[in-house]
Design a protein around this motif. Structure first.
Motif, PDB file in Angstrom:
ATOM      1  N   ARG A 242      17.019  25.245 -36.711  1.00  0.00           N
ATOM      2  CA  ARG A 242      17.099  23.798 -36.904  1.00  0.00           C
ATOM      3  C   ARG A 242      15.775  23.310 -37.501  1.00  0.00           C
ATOM      4  NH1 ARG A 242      19.818  24.419 -31.838  1.00  0.00           N
ATOM      5  NH2 ARG A 242      22.028  24.302 -32.351  1.00  0.00           N
ATOM      6  N   GLN A 243      15.836  22.285 -38.293  1.00  0.00           N
ATOM      7  CA  GLN A 243      14.656  21.665 -38.945  1.00  0.00           C
ATOM      8  C   GLN A 243      14.069  22.499 -40.091  1.00  0.00           C
ATOM      9  OE1 GLN A 243      14.021  18.639 -37.968  1.00  0.00           O
ATOM     10  NE2 GLN A 243      15.336  18.800 -36.178  1.00  0.00           N
ATOM     11  N   SER A 244      14.663  23.676 -40.354  1.00  0.00           N
ATOM     12  CA  SER A 244      14.059  24.522 -41.391  1.00  0.00           C
ATOM     13  C   SER A 244      14.357  23.973 -42.782  1.00  0.00           C
ATOM     14  CB  SER A 244      14.626  25.936 -41.288  1.00  0.00           C
ATOM     15  OG  SER A 244      16.031  25.905 -41.468  1.00  0.00           O
ATOM     16  N   TYR A 245      13.567  24.406 -43.750  1.00  0.00           N
ATOM     17  CA  TYR A 245      13.879  24.142 -45.160  1.00  0.00           C
ATOM     18  C   TYR A 245      13.701  25.435 -45.946  1.00  0.00           C
ATOM     19  CZ  TYR A 245      14.071  22.432 -49.887  1.00  0.00           C
ATOM     20  OH  TYR A 245      14.443  22.257 -51.193  1.00  0.00           O
ATOM     21  N   HIS A 246      14.775  25.854 -46.625  1.00  0.00           N
ATOM     22  CA  HIS A 246      14.707  27.100 -47.388  1.00  0.00           C
ATOM     23  C   HIS A 246      15.075  26.925 -48.858  1.00  0.00           C
ATOM     24  CE1 HIS A 246      13.881  29.460 -43.829  1.00  0.00           C
ATOM     25  NE2 HIS A 246      14.885  28.879 -43.201  1.00  0.00           N
ATOM     26  N   GLY A 247      15.352  25.686 -49.291  1.00  0.00           N
ATOM     27  CA  GLY A 247      15.635  25.490 -50.703  1.00  0.00           C
ATOM     28  C   GLY A 247      16.863  24.628 -50.917  1.00  0.00           C
ATOM     29  N   SER A 248      17.141  24.352 -52.199  1.00  0.00           N
ATOM     30  CA  SER A 248      18.100  23.299 -52.524  1.00  0.00           C
ATOM     31  C   SER A 248      19.370  23.822 -53.200  1.00  0.00           C
ATOM     32  CB  SER A 248      17.401  22.265 -53.406  1.00  0.00           C
ATOM     33  OG  SER A 248      18.072  21.046 -53.385  1.00  0.00           O
TER      34      SER A 248
ATOM     35  N   ASN B  20      17.076  26.987 -32.071  1.00  0.00           N
ATOM     36  CA  ASN B  20      15.858  26.174 -32.045  1.00  0.00           C
ATOM     37  C   ASN B  20      14.651  27.058 -32.326  1.00  0.00           C
ATOM     38  OD1 ASN B  20      16.944  23.559 -31.370  1.00  0.00           O
ATOM     39  ND2 ASN B  20      17.499  24.483 -29.409  1.00  0.00           N
ATOM     40  N   PHE B  21      13.791  26.569 -33.202  1.00  0.00           N
ATOM     41  CA  PHE B  21      12.569  27.308 -33.554  1.00  0.00           C
ATOM     42  C   PHE B  21      11.668  27.400 -32.334  1.00  0.00           C
ATOM     43  CE2 PHE B  21       8.395  27.359 -35.988  1.00  0.00           C
ATOM     44  CZ  PHE B  21       8.622  28.558 -36.649  1.00  0.00           C
ATOM     45  N   ASN B  22      11.072  28.539 -32.134  1.00  0.00           N
ATOM     46  CA  ASN B  22      10.100  28.755 -31.053  1.00  0.00           C
ATOM     47  C   ASN B  22      10.748  28.678 -29.660  1.00  0.00           C
ATOM     48  OD1 ASN B  22       7.487  29.467 -30.423  1.00  0.00           O
ATOM     49  ND2 ASN B  22       6.783  27.366 -30.161  1.00  0.00           N
ATOM     50  N   ASN B  23      12.042  29.012 -29.589  1.00  0.00           N
ATOM     51  CA  ASN B  23      12.750  28.992 -28.309  1.00  0.00           C
ATOM     52  C   ASN B  23      13.334  30.389 -28.061  1.00  0.00           C
ATOM     53  OD1 ASN B  23      14.922  28.892 -26.459  1.00  0.00           O
ATOM     54  ND2 ASN B  23      15.066  26.674 -26.710  1.00  0.00           N
TER      55      ASN B  23
ATOM     56  N   LEU C 174      17.486  33.294 -28.691  1.00  0.00           N
ATOM     57  CA  LEU C 174      17.549  34.552 -29.445  1.00  0.00           C
ATOM     58  C   LEU C 174      18.750  35.400 -29.048  1.00  0.00           C
ATOM     59  CD1 LEU C 174      13.752  35.511 -29.616  1.00  0.00           C
ATOM     60  CD2 LEU C 174      15.141  34.224 -31.256  1.00  0.00           C
ATOM     61  N   SER C 175      19.373  35.053 -27.930  1.00  0.00           N
ATOM     62  CA  SER C 175      20.586  35.783 -27.532  1.00  0.00           C
ATOM     63  C   SER C 175      21.726  35.533 -28.525  1.00  0.00           C
ATOM     64  CB  SER C 175      21.014  35.374 -26.122  1.00  0.00           C
ATOM     65  OG  SER C 175      21.255  33.983 -26.119  1.00  0.00           O
TER      66      SER C 175
ATOM     67  N   ASP D 230       4.218  35.230 -29.103  1.00  0.00           N
ATOM     68  CA  ASP D 230       5.260  35.847 -28.271  1.00  0.00           C
ATOM     69  C   ASP D 230       6.652  35.583 -28.842  1.00  0.00           C
ATOM     70  OD1 ASP D 230       3.444  36.876 -26.596  1.00  0.00           O
ATOM     71  OD2 ASP D 230       3.727  35.401 -24.979  1.00  0.00           O
ATOM     72  N   TYR D 231       6.845  34.376 -29.367  1.00  0.00           N
ATOM     73  CA  TYR D 231       8.163  34.041 -29.934  1.00  0.00           C
ATOM     74  C   TYR D 231       8.481  34.944 -31.133  1.00  0.00           C
ATOM     75  CZ  TYR D 231      11.840  31.606 -32.476  1.00  0.00           C
ATOM     76  OH  TYR D 231      13.010  31.320 -33.148  1.00  0.00           O
ATOM     77  N   LEU D 232       7.547  35.015 -32.074  1.00  0.00           N
ATOM     78  CA  LEU D 232       7.853  35.813 -33.270  1.00  0.00           C
ATOM     79  C   LEU D 232       8.004  37.287 -32.921  1.00  0.00           C
ATOM     80  CD1 LEU D 232       5.886  34.181 -36.237  1.00  0.00           C
ATOM     81  CD2 LEU D 232       8.298  33.977 -35.638  1.00  0.00           C
ATOM     82  N   LYS D 233       7.255  37.739 -31.913  1.00  0.00           N
ATOM     83  CA  LYS D 233       7.422  39.140 -31.482  1.00  0.00           C
ATOM     84  C   LYS D 233       8.808  39.342 -30.853  1.00  0.00           C
ATOM     85  CE  LYS D 233       2.838  40.917 -30.710  1.00  0.00           C
ATOM     86  NZ  LYS D 233       1.868  41.354 -29.715  1.00  0.00           N
TER      87      LYS D 233
END
Ligand SMILES: Cc1ncc(COP(=O)(O)O)c(C=O)c1O
Length: 394
Positions: free
Chosen positions: A132-138, A166-169, A173-174, A200-203
């Motif tokens: 959510r909230q990401s931007y990857h292009g148009s 949700n980012f950083n949640n 990830l499940s 820790d989140y990205l790992k």
């Protein structure tokens, strides 16, 4: 020279009803000049592009050198050209061993399109997880995995089978399963207003992808190329993606992007079907020469070493009771205020005073600062003085 507003407004497609309308005559270093010879300090690097400054002399020289040899000679992937060979060799030498094969494209959104297609083709799966909230292009695929619902509504149907987390949640990830082809994340969310995840989140994302066989795509189109103080932001999180996407500052001012993976993965684009991703202009030799010179400039001018100190200086100088929060990594900032209206007034006032700050796509309560990494301490002091004046007067 035609710098008429009439031509611009009536014969060029518009993307907003209130474009900035600076009539550009020249740009160099951190400055852009207009027809009245007014000087603007470009604190947003043309939205994440001019990390080594406008018209860096080494880039100009490399472009001129390539212009004297040849421009386009063939579509991507057929002829051997020195500029793309040298660029791929240099870029992969700066990346982890598993990121050893580059596909050069024309823009950020195309890099993400290629990465998504590659992940689907390699895994044989169709589901995609994004944030959510990401931007990857148009374009349609990149928009499908971007998180801003309001911007997407008018363009449906988009890609099916995209799950948003949700980012950083870590709990979310499940939702990454053995049906997931890939997880696409901005290492640092840019247009959500500079959201910095925990290590820790990205790992945990990396671990979950390993467990399920999903490929991890890290989009460093905005946060890459030294913006955060390391050449790529993921270096600070002790993980590596399966596919990295870059663009914007990669070309030093010319349009080029790339998706990069292990040769084992990338190899599947040649068969079943062959020509799995194709592009006419991807790997254009002039753009490759410019990108190679950009990498050399970052290295030779040791631009990464100054980033943290310069970032801290901005943060120290930007003290004002109206500022609610500053989120920063390296020289990538979101400055938060109480309302979007205050942000609007500050951005417009700063422009009037000759400093360019800018809005975010998905976070109207803040404005962005992401200056060329070449900015000097004196230029930072002058810029901050102007921004504080703009905040006072807004
Ligand atoms: C994180 C991110 N990904 C992708 C893109 C799209 O890049 P482009 O505008 O070159 O298509 C952007 C552009 O702002 C971006 O910030």
């Amino acid at each position: 020279m035609d710098l008429s507003q009439d031509t611009f407004l009536n014969h060029l497609a518009q993307t907003t009803e209130s474009p900035s309308l600076i009539s550009v005559t020249f740009a160099e270093g951190i400055y852009i000049y207009d027809t009245d010879n007014k000087r603007y300090t470009d604190l947003i690097s043309g939205i994440g592009v001019t990390n080594i400054g406008h018209r860096n002399p080494a880039v100009i020289a490399a472009i001129k050198d390539q212009l004297d040899k040849y421009l386009h000679v063939m579509v991507y992937g057929e002829y051997i050209q020195s500029a793309s060979n040298e660029l791929a060799k240099k870029l992969t030498s700066l990346l982890p061993a598993t990121l050893n094969c580059c596909y050069f494209v024309n823009s950020g959104t195309e890099a993400n399109e290629g990465a998504l297609k590659l992940a689907k083709r390699y895994t044989g799966r169709r589901e995609i997880v994004s944030c959510r909230q990401s931007y990857h292009g148009s374009t349609h695929g990149s928009m499908s995995v971007s998180g801003n619902e309001i911007k997407k509504q008018a363009f449906r149907p988009l890609l099916p089978d995209v799950t948003f987390i949700n980012f950083n949640n870590v709990e979310d990830l499940s939702l990454i399963t053995d049906k997931t082809a890939c997880v696409i994340l901005e290492t640092i969310q840019g247009d959500a207003g500079v959201r910095i995840p925990s290590k820790d989140y990205l790992k945990a994302v990396r671990k979950r992808c390993n467990e399920t066989g999903a490929l991890l795509i890290l989009d460093e189109i905005q946060c890459g190329m030294g913006r955060t103080g390391t050449l790529f932001a993921f270096e600070q999180f002790e993980i590596a993606p399966d596919i990295l996407t870059i663009a914007k500052a990669f070309g030093g001012g010319l349009p080029i992007g790339a998706f990069i993976s292990d040769k084992k993965v990338m190899g599947c684009l040649t068969h079943d079907p062959m020509l799995g991703h194709i592009t006419t202009f991807g790997g254009n030799p002039v753009c490759c020469a410019s990108a190679l010179a950009t990498l050399h400039v970052i290295e030779e001018e040791q631009l990464l070493t100054g980033v943290e100190e310069k970032g801290k200086l901005f943060e120290t100088l930007l003290r004002h009771p109206k500022i609610k929060e500053i989120r920063r990594i390296g020289l990538m900032f979101a400055i938060d205020f109480e309302s979007p209206e205050i942000v609007n007034r500050i951005v417009l006032k700063a422009k009037e005073l000759g400093v360019i700050c800018y809005w975010f796509l998905s976070h109207p309560h803040s404005f962005r600062i992401a200056p060329p990494l070449t900015i000097t301490k004196k230029q930072i002091e002058e810029s901050c003085e102007t921004i504080l004046k703009a905040i006072d007067n807004a």
